[in-house]
Design an enzyme around this catalytic site. Structure first.
Site: not given
Length: 449
Positions: A419-421
């Protein structure tokens, strides 16, 4: 007295099910506790018992219907069905042969419209309607709570929904169109014609595939339906990034073969997946943001101080993911025995819902089936998932340009979807590097307990 049986909340976050079997017929008699319906949720099939004894007066569902909590299943008539005080227990108004005060709501309508107060009182509980009628209402964009049902006991029928939809189509929008078509002379000089109201984009409507040949329509059921829903949600909500690498597991494979018999004697199977679980636990402990979730507010990271790793298992019902708990605290032998048992029960349909909940990270391995490499989808709300491809003997060049040497090494493809967040590419590379180092040093796995 007539009593309604409705689908009650089974707990554990389940809100809907599919009717897979009807065990009674209209007119048959049942006793309290007798199984009358079988429904299938995301992971299990459950028989629903009758809450009361009596004669089956009406069955409101059919096999294949998808039902939600509060939906009417069937109506039971007791010995005192003629009692004029008999009202259904699920919130619908009276029985089909109501008294003079209820206005004979048995389909032979007197023609008098219900007052607003009556309508609100009748729909105080769940609206009586079959699941197929609820589907139709959703498709046509009609709120069931606004409809006066013409069926027995105020039940909303398909015809009621269609009539309400047609009424809305000829309501405010058509009146607005009539105003727009009024002669221009009736508008004050210089006044512009109002712009048409922007309508939301319609949902995708597939073509009629039968135009090109024979087709068969098969409903998504059980595990496959749940998988479709969860994967669509994960792909829509999580910004996925894929980090690929390979690990040299030549020494690890020798270690696995040397210890396989000992683990088998203890009741387990020492697979490459078991060893990867142990290595992943060490990496998660060192980099906890891969063992986290983003809270609902989108601004808070939930760091989990436990390491529960889900392992994808292919079954005849579909993909199931039992969770191995406290991986970081267990030995390789303990993990092998536990994963072997969980996998067996997953294929036999014996897993409980609790055993598939609470995972903080997931490992999925397609190498045994033959997949060289793939990109897995993160299981919402986890932060990452590790995909394993097929380990293959591969020529690897070592040395330098002047004195190169080529050796055959067993390389394992890795894909970390994250998850790039919560994490960036540099952190993903560091995580996989830690994983590779552990896999290339089997002795470190024995010490990591």
């Amino acid at each position: 007295m007539s009593r309604e049986m409705r689908f009650t909340d089974p707990g554990e976050g389940i809100h809907e099910a599919e009717v897979v079997e009807i065990m009674v017929d209209a007119g048959s008699s049942v006793e309290e506790g007798d199984s009358v319906l079988a429904v299938e949720t995301d992971k299990a099939t459950t028989e629903l018992p009758a809450a009361h004894g009596g004669r089956v007066e009406d069955i409101a569902v059919e096999v294949g219907d998808r039902i939600q909590v509060g939906d009417l299943l069937l109506t039971l008539a007791g010995d005192d069905a003629g009692d004029d005080h008999g009202k259904s227990t699920g919130g619908a108004e009276g029985d089909a042969a109501g008294s003079e005060e209820t206005g004979d709501r048995d389909g032979a309508s007197t023609g008098d419209k219900a007052t607003e107060q009556d309508r609100k009182r009748r729909h105080k509980g769940p609206v009586p309607a079959a699941p197929s009628t609820r589907r139709l209402a959703r498709e046509l964009g009609v709120a069931l709570e606004t409809i006066d049902g013409t069926g027995p006991g105020g039940r909303v029928l398909d015809s009621d929904v269609r009539a309400a939809a047609e009424s809305e189509e000829t309501g405010p929008e058509s009146q607005s169109a009539e105003r727009d078509e009024a002669p221009q002379a009736e508008r004050p000089a210089g006044e512009r014609k109002p712009a048409p109201e922007r309508q939301p984009a319609s949902a995708y409507e597939p073509p009629d595939f039968s135009r090109w040949g024979e087709v068969e329509r098969v409903p998504l059921r059980s595990v496959r339906r749940a998988t479709a829903r969860e994967m669509a949600r994960a792909w829509a909500e999580i910004p996925h990034v894929m980090h690929h690498d390979r690990a040299d597991v030549t020494a690890l494979e020798h270690f696995r073969r040397d210890n396989a018999e000992e683990v088998e004697a203890a009741g387990g199977k020492l697979t490459l997946t078991v060893l990867v679980l142990k290595a992943a636990a060490a990496a998660l402990r060192a980099m906890p943001r891969f063992n986290a979730s983003l809270d609902a507010d989108g601004e808070t990271v939930v760091l989990k101080h436990y390491c529960h790793i889900g392992v994808a298992v292919a079954t005849e019902q579909g993909l199931l993911v039992p969770v191995v708990r406290n991986v970081d605290r267990k030995s390789v032998r303990e993990l092998a025995v536990e994963l072997t048992e969980l996998s067996r029960r997953a294929r036999d349909g014996g897993l409980t819902r609790e055993e598939m909940q609470g995972g903080s990270f997931t490992v999925t391995n397609v190498g045994g089936i033959g997949g060289r490499l793939f990109t897995p989808i993160i299981r919402h709300p986890e932060a990452a998932i590790l995909g394993l491809g097929r380990a293959e003997l591969t020529p690897v060049a070592t040395g330098d340009l002047d004195t190169p040497a080529v050796y055959a090494r067993l390389l394992l493809p890795l894909c970390l979807a994250f998850d790039h967040r919560l994490n960036d590419g540099a952190e993903a590379a560091q995580f996989v590097n830690r994983l590779r180092e552990s896999l290339q040093d089997p002795e470190s796995l024995l010490l990591a307990v």
